[in-house]
Design an enzyme around this catalytic site. Structure first.
Site, PDB file in Angstrom:
ATOM      1  CG  HIS A 282      27.810  50.346  41.359  1.00 32.64           C
ATOM      2  ND1 HIS A 282      28.752  51.228  41.828  1.00 32.64           N
ATOM      3  CD2 HIS A 282      27.739  49.349  42.273  1.00 32.64           C
ATOM      4  CE1 HIS A 282      29.227  50.777  42.988  1.00 32.64           C
ATOM      5  NE2 HIS A 282      28.620  49.637  43.294  1.00 32.64           N
TER       6      HIS A 282
ATOM      7  CG  HIS B 192      25.150  48.343  46.022  1.00 35.02           C
ATOM      8  ND1 HIS B 192      25.731  49.029  47.054  1.00 35.02           N
ATOM      9  CD2 HIS B 192      26.163  47.978  45.193  1.00 35.02           C
ATOM     10  CE1 HIS B 192      27.043  49.082  46.869  1.00 35.02           C
ATOM     11  NE2 HIS B 192      27.334  48.431  45.747  1.00 35.02           N
ATOM     12  CD  GLU B 193      26.017  45.416  42.260  1.00 38.78           C
ATOM     13  OE1 GLU B 193      26.654  46.009  41.363  1.00 38.78           O
ATOM     14  OE2 GLU B 193      26.530  45.093  43.344  1.00 38.78           O
TER      15      GLU B 193
ATOM     16  CG  PHE C 227      55.718  22.478  49.981  1.00 39.62           C
ATOM     17  CD1 PHE C 227      55.196  23.757  49.818  1.00 39.62           C
ATOM     18  CD2 PHE C 227      55.839  21.963  51.255  1.00 39.62           C
ATOM     19  CE1 PHE C 227      54.805  24.488  50.922  1.00 39.62           C
ATOM     20  CE2 PHE C 227      55.451  22.690  52.352  1.00 39.62           C
ATOM     21  CZ  PHE C 227      54.930  23.959  52.188  1.00 39.62           C
TER      22      PHE C 227
HETATM   23 ZN    ZN Z   1      29.150  48.262  44.742  1.00 41.52          ZN
END
Ligand code: ZN
Ligand code: ADP
Ligand code: MG
Length: 602
Positions: free
Chosen positions: A434, A430-431, A145
């Site tokens: 926005h 989609h973009e 670890f």
């Molecule tokens: Zn989005």
């Protein structure tokens, strides 16, 4: 991140490997020696042991004078009435055994029962060698670890790091906080000055703040400035601990602190042991014991003992109020996320040991990283070094850092991923959705970059310029944020007349915001300024039978309104939406200037 870091210092790795190998060899030798000693010990003990069944028999014959039990150990020392020598017996179940003796005593059997607290040394010969293989395995695991850089979390005591080299200068920003803590440094350096005046110096200071804001760092800096030992422990260690161990760890920690005083005791993630004491069942009881021990220890040392206990948590509301009483953690300091100047200072500190090109503009990086913690900023600079290496740059360039910021926030750019034209079109709209929507929302920040190159799990992304650190967010701003978030889905619906899974993250975030607006910030006109969060069902009943439904309706109304607003905006500016999507399909990426230009052209 760890992987990349490791690549960075292969030498360190090799060194660690050697240490590991040497330690293993040493462990093996100890093991062999141990087994030999154990066998010898065993031979001797044979005549002196008493089988458990024999012991029970002797007890029932009233032939036992004294039994000595050590907590946690299964070995009991037994003195029989007719024998001088003490014998050892192995007790299979010590609790049952104690009950048995107590019943015997109650019935007139004169047995003296001595219960000794656990002493590690006493147990050594008896048990340690019999569990050696386990120890070696555990040691191996710990080592593996550690080599992966995960070791720090598993440390209970900071044995190695008693004196730290960290100074206040290594802690960027946080000027007010440092000013408040300088008094503690002074007290640790010159306790007489304070005690002579009869001043009551704080015993405990609680540091509140999100992970990575520098709580541990500042605690170390106090120890470093005062030049006193720093001993630490993490509350999370106790969660999986066996019953009773937590309290004894706390006791040992303070035992050590008393020896090393003046010193700093640091308890990280104190909420793990110091959460509110409620019922008396199961894990709670264990936590309570640990917490009680902590309270006992803190009440136990006088102000002359010059031990300052610092504790850190990011969940102050979870803490048991008993911890906050005078004489305990009566001072609380909030460690905020760094503001613009703080971020710049942090970036400067952590770029000292890195080769930065002249074109690097740390100011603008600081501007772009509102809300980031010190740890995240440090991470970004490390990532930037890796990006620069990949790009075969001589020095870290501004682009490398910007790429690192995106890598940390949105994920790695995946240029190689093959995307169908249909998906590309969907992502583009989609973009664009926005971006166009937020352009028309006054409270939303400017678009910085729109891209349909996949990054991390996202098919594309719209990046906004960050607004300088604000303390408050208004209702209007939150409503408009919802509109911007749903702009992507709205565009899909409007243009493609179908919707996709690509909006799932937007929807998740929007729902969370809407829920907070109603249940946390009291922004629903209908339900009023009431905090509905984290309430038990019976507490919710106070607000009426159907309060759950009403909250749900309010959340839904917020979302529906925002979605409709997004559709309306996009219908109104359909030409811009089409244009942005078109450019995106052509160029895959639009920067701030290009984006703004599209809105200026007629
Ligand atoms: Zn989005
Ligand atoms: P916390 O204990 O609050 O989770 P840490 O003190 O462990 O945070 O911070 C992690 C790392 O982030 C530090 O070791 C340091 O490198 C960096 N860091 C965080 N805050 C600061 C700061 N104010 N100045 C400089 N470095 C910081
Ligand atoms: Mg920490």
């Amino acid at each position: 991140m760890n992987k990349d870091k490791n690549k960075d210092n292969e030498k360190e790795q090799k060194k660690k490997l050697w240490i590991a190998v040497i330690t293993l060899v040493i462990l093996l030798i100890i093991a062999i020696v141990g087994v030999v000693i154990y066998n010898q010990n065993n031979d001797e003990e044979d005549e002196n042991t008493l089988a458990y069944t024999e012991l029970i028999k002797e007890i029932s014959y009233e032939n036992v004078e004294k039994v000595e039990l050590t907590t946690g150990s299964r070995n009991a020392k037994v003195k029989l009435k007719n024998e001088d020598e003490e014998k050892t017996a192995i007790i299979p179940d010590s609790e049952a055994f104690i009950t048995l003796i107590q019943t015997e005593v109650a019935e007139g059997n004169e047995i003296e029962l001595i219960q000794k607290p656990q002493s590690f040394l006493a147990q050594l010969p008896g048990t340690i060698f019999s569990i050696l293989p386990t120890i070696i395995m555990v040691a191996l695991f710990i080592m593996i670890f550690k080599m992966q850089g995960l070791g720090e979390k598993g440390k209970v005591y900071d044995e190695t790091e008693r004196k730290t080299k960290v100074r206040f200068d290594d802690v960027a920003g946080l000027e007010e906080e440092k000013n408040e803590l300088i008094e503690i440094v002074d007290f640790l350096k010159r306790p007489e000055k304070y005690t002579r005046m009869g001043a009551r110096v704080p015993k405990g200071v609680l540091l509140y703040g999100k992970p990575g804001t520098g709580k541990t760092l500042i605690a170390k800096a106090i120890a470093g400035e005062a030049d006193v030992p720093f001993i630490s422990m993490s509350g999370s260690e106790f969660i999986e601990m066996f019953a009773g161990l937590g309290a004894s760890r706390v006791r040992k920690l303070f035992e050590k602190a008393r020896k090393l005083a003046p010193c700093i005791v640091f308890i990280d993630e104190i909420d793990a042991i110091g959460s509110r004491r409620t019922s008396n069942s199961g894990a709670e009881t264990e936590n309570n014991q640990t917490l009680n021990q902590l309270l006992v220890e803190m009440d136990g040392f006088s102000s002359e003992e010059t031990i300052i206990v610092l504790a850190a948590t990011n969940r102050p509301e979870m803490l048991d109020k008993a911890l906050l009483r005078p004489g305990r953690f009566d001072r609380q300091i909030t460690i905020p996320n760094p503001d613009l100047n703080g971020r710049l200072d942090i970036l400067k500190i952590h770029s000292k040991d890195k080769k930065l090109s002249d074109d690097v503009n740390l100011e603008s990086i600081a501007e772009d990283t509102a809300g980031f913690t010190g740890a995240e900023l440090e991470n970004i600079l490390n990532e930037a070094a890796i990006v620069a290496t990949k790009n075969k740059h001589e020095e870290i360039e501004n682009d490398d850092i910007e790429e690192a910021v995106k890598k940390v926030t949105v994920g790695l750019e995946k240029k190689g991923r093959v995307i169908s034209d249909k998906d590309k079109r969907l992502t583009a709209y989609h973009e664009a959705g926005h971006a166009v929507v937020s352009r028309y929302l006054p409270t939303q920040t400017n678009v910085k970059e729109v891209s349909i190159i996949p990054r991390g799990v996202a098919g594309g992304y719209t990046m906004y310029k960050t607004n300088e650190d604000k303390y408050y967010i208004s209702k209007t701003e939150m409503q408009e944020k919802l509109i911007a978030l749903l702009g992507g889905r709205a565009a899909e619906r409007l243009v493609l007349d179908d919707i996709s899974t690509g909006a799932s993250n937007d929807i998740e975030v929007a729902t969370q915001i809407a829920r907070d607006m109603v249940t946390k910030y009291g922004m629903s006109d209908k339900l009023g300024p009431i905090d509905f969060q984290g309430k038990e069902p019976y507490e919710m009943q106070m607000f009426g039978e159907n309060i759950g439904d009403e909250i749900g309706e309010e959340v839904k109304t917020l979302i529906d309104t925002a979605y409709n607003d997004a559709i309306t905006l996009l219908k109104e500016h359909r030409d811009k939406l089409d244009r942005i999507a078109e450019v995106l399909l052509q160029k895959e990426k639009i920067n701030e200037q290009e984006f703004n230009q599209i809105f200026e052209e007629e």
